[in-house]
Design a protein around this motif. Structure first.
Motif, short mmCIF file in Angstrom:
data_model
loop_
_atom_site.label_atom_id
_atom_site.label_comp_id
_atom_site.label_asym_id
_atom_site.label_seq_id
_atom_site.Cartn_x
_atom_site.Cartn_y
_atom_site.Cartn_z
N GLY A 43 148.75 -22.92 12.23
CA GLY A 43 147.42 -22.05 12.56
C GLY A 43 147.21 -20.92 12.00
N PHE A 44 146.08 -20.22 12.16
CA PHE A 44 145.66 -19.01 11.36
C PHE A 44 145.64 -17.99 12.78
CE2 PHE A 44 142.57 -15.80 10.17
CZ PHE A 44 143.37 -15.43 9.06
N PRO A 45 146.74 -17.11 12.87
CA PRO A 45 146.65 -15.99 14.01
C PRO A 45 145.68 -15.18 13.80
CG PRO A 45 148.84 -16.25 13.03
CD PRO A 45 147.86 -16.96 12.22
N CYS A 46 144.98 -14.87 14.76
CA CYS A 46 143.70 -13.90 14.81
C CYS A 46 143.23 -13.67 16.24
CB CYS A 46 142.50 -14.78 13.95
SG CYS A 46 141.01 -13.86 13.89
N ASP A 47 142.87 -12.30 16.21
CA ASP A 47 142.23 -11.50 17.45
C ASP A 47 140.87 -11.71 17.40
OD1 ASP A 47 141.36 -10.52 19.74
OD2 ASP A 47 142.80 -8.75 19.52
N LEU A 48 140.18 -12.91 18.08
CA LEU A 48 138.69 -13.00 17.71
C LEU A 48 137.72 -12.07 18.35
CD1 LEU A 48 138.20 -17.06 17.92
CD2 LEU A 48 137.50 -15.37 15.87
N THR A 49 138.54 -11.18 19.46
CA THR A 49 137.68 -10.14 19.86
C THR A 49 137.58 -8.95 19.11
OG1 THR A 49 139.59 -9.26 20.97
CG2 THR A 49 138.82 -11.12 22.14
N GLN A 50 138.15 -8.92 17.96
CA GLN A 50 138.10 -7.71 17.08
C GLN A 50 136.79 -7.64 16.30
OE1 GLN A 50 140.02 -4.75 17.79
NE2 GLN A 50 140.31 -6.27 19.64
N PRO A 51 136.33 -6.66 15.93
CA PRO A 51 135.24 -6.75 14.92
C PRO A 51 135.57 -7.53 13.62
CG PRO A 51 135.24 -4.62 15.99
CD PRO A 51 136.39 -5.16 16.41
N ASP A 52 134.66 -8.27 12.81
CA ASP A 52 135.03 -8.77 11.76
C ASP A 52 136.33 -9.42 11.36
OD1 ASP A 52 132.68 -7.57 10.52
OD2 ASP A 52 133.85 -5.74 10.19
N ALA A 53 136.79 -10.13 12.81
CA ALA A 53 138.07 -10.82 12.58
C ALA A 53 138.19 -12.17 11.53
CB ALA A 53 138.09 -11.30 14.15
N VAL A 55 136.39 -12.08 8.59
CA VAL A 55 135.86 -11.85 7.31
C VAL A 55 137.13 -12.08 6.21
CG1 VAL A 55 134.68 -9.87 8.10
CG2 VAL A 55 136.70 -9.32 7.42
N GLY A 56 138.30 -12.20 6.58
CA GLY A 56 139.35 -12.62 5.64
C GLY A 56 139.23 -14.27 5.09
N ASN A 93 131.64 -13.06 16.34
CA ASN A 93 132.50 -13.38 15.07
C ASN A 93 132.22 -14.61 14.27
OD1 ASN A 93 133.82 -10.79 14.28
ND2 ASN A 93 135.04 -11.18 16.07
N VAL A 94 132.10 -15.45 15.34
CA VAL A 94 132.00 -16.93 14.81
C VAL A 94 130.47 -17.17 14.28
CG1 VAL A 94 131.73 -19.39 15.60
CG2 VAL A 94 133.63 -17.85 16.40
N VAL A 95 129.36 -16.88 14.86
CA VAL A 95 128.12 -16.76 14.20
C VAL A 95 127.91 -16.34 13.05
CG1 VAL A 95 126.88 -14.92 15.24
CG2 VAL A 95 125.84 -17.01 15.11
N ALA A 96 128.83 -14.96 12.86
CA ALA A 96 128.58 -14.12 11.60
C ALA A 96 129.42 -15.18 10.36
CB ALA A 96 129.39 -13.01 11.69
N LEU A 97 130.37 -15.92 10.88
CA LEU A 97 131.20 -16.66 9.84
C LEU A 97 130.29 -17.79 9.39
CD1 LEU A 97 133.84 -17.28 8.47
CD2 LEU A 97 134.41 -18.95 10.38
N ALA A 98 129.46 -18.42 10.26
CA ALA A 98 128.58 -19.44 10.22
C ALA A 98 127.52 -19.16 9.30
CB ALA A 98 128.15 -20.09 11.62
N LYS A 99 126.84 -18.00 9.76
CA LYS A 99 125.82 -17.41 8.70
C LYS A 99 126.45 -17.38 7.29
CE LYS A 99 123.09 -15.37 12.29
NZ LYS A 99 122.45 -14.13 12.88
N ARG A 100 127.53 -16.84 6.95
CA ARG A 100 128.00 -16.54 5.78
C ARG A 100 128.00 -17.85 4.92
NH1 ARG A 100 133.63 -15.21 4.04
NH2 ARG A 100 134.27 -15.04 6.08
#
Length: 292
Positions: A43-53, A55-56, A93-100
């Motif tokens: 799995g990809f460790p990530c803190d989804l609560t942080q801004p731009d989580a 973007v990588g 964060n998730v909706v930003a990824l979806a839009k990208r």
């Protein structure tokens, strides 16, 4: 669905593990997103609560199954406005990824949005049947609006999931532990309050079907029939071969709560109907060590 990875947030959770197992069995390329420090093999460790989580993430994303939230079942997530803000941050964060990547999203919401003790039918398109009455539920309601505004989404209003990896605080876990520990299963009121329990395997089957479909919108993902607390206790005793019922001298403030969620839309548009019975779900929990 376009070629690329399927991102699954909350992949180490109760529902997430079942979803990842089913999708991997369908030969989909997955990118599981897990909380930092999660005890999982991959799995990809990530803190989804942080801004731009997110973007990588640079690999092409074909779809997102967004299951992560600050669910108040966990002790570290009390049902407060401050904690609800964490759920909203994850959704942003998730909706930003979806839009990208302009990809579809399956968004995990909750049947808890429906008004308690109401006789209104609990169908997806009846807004007056909703009553997001806690900070967490208001965050999920806002999440539904956020992703519906995005447009390319299946909102899954999930009822009460059952499966391996459940927390001790869940009512099913408490009943099972009481029965096996030779303690009484204590019921409030008359035991008439209803819940709608669904297997994580049935939720995963819904996800697989939705990912293979162009259908969009809001769906109740629930069992065809609710059960009362009395029925739950009786089934636990039958399946576990132990336990007894005792009525507490305590009124149940949710005595009138009904959990008959209409699932005909999922059956009509996706051919999905929950298959597991309460007894078969409980049988899967024999020997389970419920987590904190």
């Amino acid at each position: 669905m376009n070629k690329g990875v399927v991102v699954v947030t909350g992949a180490a959770g109760l529902v997430g593990q079942a979803v990842c197992s089913v999708l991997q069995g369908s030969s989909m390329d997955l990118l599981p997103i897990v909380r930092q420090g999660a005890c999982v093999d991959r799995g990809f460790p990530c803190d989804l609560t942080q801004p731009d989580a997110l973007v990588g993430i640079e690999v092409p994303v074909s779809a997102i199954v967004h299951l992560a939230a600050a669910v108040p079942m966990a002790a570290e997530f009390p049902d407060t406005e401050e904690v609800a803000a964490l759920t909203r941050a994850m959704d942003a964060n998730v909706v930003a990824l979806a839009k990208r990547f302009q990809c579809p999203v399956l968004y995990a919401s909750s049947c808890g949005l429906y008004r308690k003790g109401s006789d209104l039918p609990k169908v997806e398109d009846l807004d007056e049947a909703l009553d997001p009455c806690t900070p967490y539920l208001r965050a999920k309601y806002d999440g539904e609006r956020l992703f519906l505004d995005y447009g390319n989404v299946v909102v899954m209003r999930i009822s009460a999931p059952i499966g391996r990896g459940m927390r001790k605080t869940a009512i099913v876990s408490r009943f099972v532990e009481a029965a096996l520990g030779e303690a009484p299963i204590r019921l409030w009121g008359s035991g008439a309050r209803q819940q709608n329990f669904i297997s994580v395997a049935d939720i995963a089957a819904f996800v697989r079907l939705a990912l293979g479909s162009d259908v969009r919108g809001v769906f109740n993902v629930a069992a065809p029939h609710p059960v009362s607390m009395r029925e739950l206790a009786e089934t636990v005793i039958d399946v576990m071969g132990a336990g007894r019922i005792e009525y507490a001298d305590t009124p149940d403030p949710n005595e009138r709560e009904r959990a008959d969620y209409d699932t005909t839309k999922a059956q009509r548009l996706l051919g999905w109907v929950a298959q597991e019975t309460l007894a078969s779900m409980l049988a899967e929990l024999k020997g389970e060590q419920f987590r904190l």
